[in-house]
Write a protein that holds these residues in place. Structure first.
Motif, short mmCIF file in Angstrom:
data_model
loop_
_atom_site.label_atom_id
_atom_site.label_comp_id
_atom_site.label_asym_id
_atom_site.label_seq_id
_atom_site.Cartn_x
_atom_site.Cartn_y
_atom_site.Cartn_z
N LYS A 251 16.44 29.17 -3.23
CA LYS A 251 16.36 28.24 -4.36
C LYS A 251 17.75 28.00 -4.97
O LYS A 251 18.15 26.85 -5.22
CB LYS A 251 15.42 28.82 -5.42
N LEU A 252 18.47 29.10 -5.18
CA LEU A 252 19.80 28.98 -5.77
C LEU A 252 20.74 28.15 -4.90
O LEU A 252 21.43 27.25 -5.39
CB LEU A 252 20.40 30.38 -5.97
N PHE A 253 20.72 28.42 -3.63
CA PHE A 253 21.64 27.72 -2.73
C PHE A 253 21.27 26.24 -2.58
O PHE A 253 22.13 25.39 -2.44
CB PHE A 253 21.66 28.40 -1.36
N PHE A 254 19.99 25.95 -2.63
CA PHE A 254 19.55 24.57 -2.46
C PHE A 254 19.73 23.73 -3.73
O PHE A 254 20.15 22.59 -3.68
CB PHE A 254 18.08 24.53 -2.03
N TRP A 255 19.39 24.31 -4.87
CA TRP A 255 19.36 23.50 -6.08
C TRP A 255 20.36 23.90 -7.16
O TRP A 255 20.50 23.22 -8.17
CB TRP A 255 17.95 23.51 -6.68
N GLY A 256 21.04 25.03 -6.98
CA GLY A 256 22.01 25.44 -7.98
C GLY A 256 21.36 25.92 -9.26
O GLY A 256 20.14 26.00 -9.36
N GLN B 236 29.88 37.63 -5.83
CA GLN B 236 30.06 37.92 -4.40
C GLN B 236 30.66 36.71 -3.68
O GLN B 236 31.60 36.84 -2.90
CB GLN B 236 28.69 38.25 -3.80
N LEU C 39 29.01 23.54 -6.06
CA LEU C 39 27.98 24.20 -5.25
C LEU C 39 27.07 25.07 -6.09
O LEU C 39 25.84 25.01 -5.98
CB LEU C 39 28.64 25.03 -4.15
N PHE C 40 27.68 25.86 -6.96
CA PHE C 40 26.89 26.79 -7.76
C PHE C 40 26.03 26.06 -8.79
O PHE C 40 24.94 26.50 -9.12
CB PHE C 40 27.82 27.78 -8.46
N PHE C 41 26.54 24.96 -9.28
CA PHE C 41 25.79 24.22 -10.31
C PHE C 41 24.67 23.36 -9.72
O PHE C 41 23.57 23.32 -10.27
CB PHE C 41 26.75 23.33 -11.11
N TRP C 42 24.94 22.71 -8.61
CA TRP C 42 23.97 21.73 -8.11
C TRP C 42 23.38 22.06 -6.75
O TRP C 42 22.46 21.38 -6.29
CB TRP C 42 24.60 20.33 -8.06
N GLY C 43 23.91 23.06 -6.07
CA GLY C 43 23.36 23.41 -4.76
C GLY C 43 23.70 22.38 -3.70
O GLY C 43 24.45 21.44 -3.94
N ILE C 44 23.13 22.58 -2.51
CA ILE C 44 23.48 21.68 -1.40
C ILE C 44 22.52 20.50 -1.30
O ILE C 44 22.75 19.56 -0.56
CB ILE C 44 23.46 22.42 -0.05
N ALA C 45 21.43 20.56 -2.04
CA ALA C 45 20.45 19.48 -1.96
C ALA C 45 20.33 18.73 -3.27
O ALA C 45 19.57 17.78 -3.39
CB ALA C 45 19.08 20.03 -1.56
N MET D 250 27.60 35.33 0.08
CA MET D 250 26.58 35.55 -0.95
C MET D 250 25.41 36.37 -0.39
O MET D 250 24.96 37.33 -1.01
CB MET D 250 26.09 34.17 -1.39
N LYS E 76 14.64 33.54 -3.94
CA LYS E 76 15.55 33.24 -5.05
C LYS E 76 16.89 32.71 -4.54
O LYS E 76 17.48 31.79 -5.12
CB LYS E 76 15.77 34.48 -5.92
N TYR E 77 17.38 33.31 -3.48
CA TYR E 77 18.65 32.86 -2.92
C TYR E 77 18.53 31.47 -2.31
O TYR E 77 19.44 30.65 -2.43
CB TYR E 77 19.17 33.87 -1.89
N ALA F 141 25.17 37.17 -7.11
CA ALA F 141 25.38 36.18 -6.04
C ALA F 141 26.66 35.41 -6.29
O ALA F 141 27.46 35.20 -5.38
CB ALA F 141 24.18 35.24 -5.96
#
Lengths: 203, 203
Positions: free
Chosen positions: A185-190, B159, B186-192, A160, A182-183, B156
């Motif tokens: 945020k996206l990766f942490f919270w979806g 990719q 992962l995409f919906f909820w993120g890692i946290a 990504m 932004k990335y 994102a």
DNA sequence: GCATCAACCTAATGTTTGTCAGGTTGCCCT
DNA sequence: AGGGCAACCTGACAAACATTAGGTTGATGC
């Protein structure tokens, strides 16, 4: 690329090679054109490199080495996994966008390496990837992150992030720093998670 | 690739070309080898295609057309944006992993197209990408998703998904379906985000 | 049984390619 | 002042390349 003079001919060749390799591929690039855009004659390249293959290898070896060493420093000075990951993401995007040619080639031209060179670069690649894996593992242990497949997640993340350099436009409206945020945020919270942006509550 | 006979020579050539183009790049592939692995002599390729370039173009044109038409059907029969996105993600991963050669080439060899062909393929690419953008926009309007930069997020996502086909191993332990579920989560909820997996509450 | 035509082969053409041998230039050190 | 050497040039080499012209084959339709 080298140290002594900041922009020696060798450095120029490597820079132009990275550009051409990205634009036309390794096989699609010929040494006469590379020489021309480096300001010398075709044969003169062989004063600096022993072969076309060696040029490709040096670009990749240099890029991976820098990536590994820089991210090493970065996370070395930061104990908290969550914050480590934020910094790592920011760094990966920054480095890849400001060195598009080199990083793109390093990413896409593995297939053009001789078997020996291939092995060496793959070792470095795995080393870099494992740094991200380790950060995430630490995050899980500290009960900050909830992931059941670390390898998959780190691959998804790197893919990504690298993608940013494919579409990033320095003249566009988004600054690198905003994109990184932004990335993160996206990766942490979806896309369905938290709606507020308070992701600054590290440790 | 064609319809009439399932595996005509033309189909074979296209399949082998995609494989070789991925393994060695477009410029790195020569027609004699392509012919050989297609079971004919070098010059005979020109009975089926007018040029090497045309082979590349047909691979890309076919791949993009199928992608667009299949995802069109898919989301046409599903009204809810959240569920549309789940299906789209699953489809993208599935198609890309079971047609690695074709999709990889379509993704990575844009630079090898003549200007005319380039324009045509880019149109199709944008069309495909806009389907994802539209889904996400609908999701926001339905107050299901919280995103401030739809374009960035869809880039994102795509990719990340395409990347699966780079490392996926059919003989590995993970099934495509599991992988898709993990990416959706992962995409919906993120890692946290949410720690439970109850992302099956769509409308 | 013959014409037709798609599918394929063979051999060649002109160009482009990576690579190299041998020569030139100009700077540095003594 | 002259040896040494890095940086570069020139011209050539053989190999590899996409493409083409012209020929062969075998099945199909009449």
């Amino acid at each position: 690329m080298n140290n002594p003079k900041v922009s020696s001919r060798k450095t120029i060749i490597l820079r132009e090679a990275a550009r051409l390799f990205r634009e036309k591929g390794y096989s699609g690039t010929n040494l006469r054109e590379l020489a021309k855009s480096s300001g010398i004659q075709g044969g003169s390249i062989y004063h600096h490199f022993s072969s076309k293959q060696e040029i490709l290898y040096q670009i990749m070896e240099y890029t991976m080495t820098i990536l590994i060493s820089k991210i090493g420093e970065l996370i070395g000075s930061e104990p908290e996994p969550f914050e480590q990951l934020r910094k790592a993401i920011r760094f990966h995007i920054e480095y890849h966008t400001s060195n598009v040619n080199e990083t793109y080639v390093t990413d896409a031209e593995l297939r053009s390496l001789t078997p020996d060179n291939y092995k060496k670069i793959v070792v470095l690649r795995n080393k870099y990837e494992h740094i991200y894996i380790q950060i995430i593992k630490d995050g899980i242990r500290a009960e900050k992150m909830k992931i059941d497949d670390v390898k998959l997640v780190s691959k998804a993340l790197l893919q990504m992030l690298t993608g940013v350099s494919y579409w990033f436009d320095p003249n566009g409206s988004l600054r690198i720093n905003e994109i990184a945020n932004k990335y993160i945020k996206l990766f942490f919270w979806g896309i369905a998670g938290k709606d507020n942006q308070n992701h600054e509550e590290a440790s």
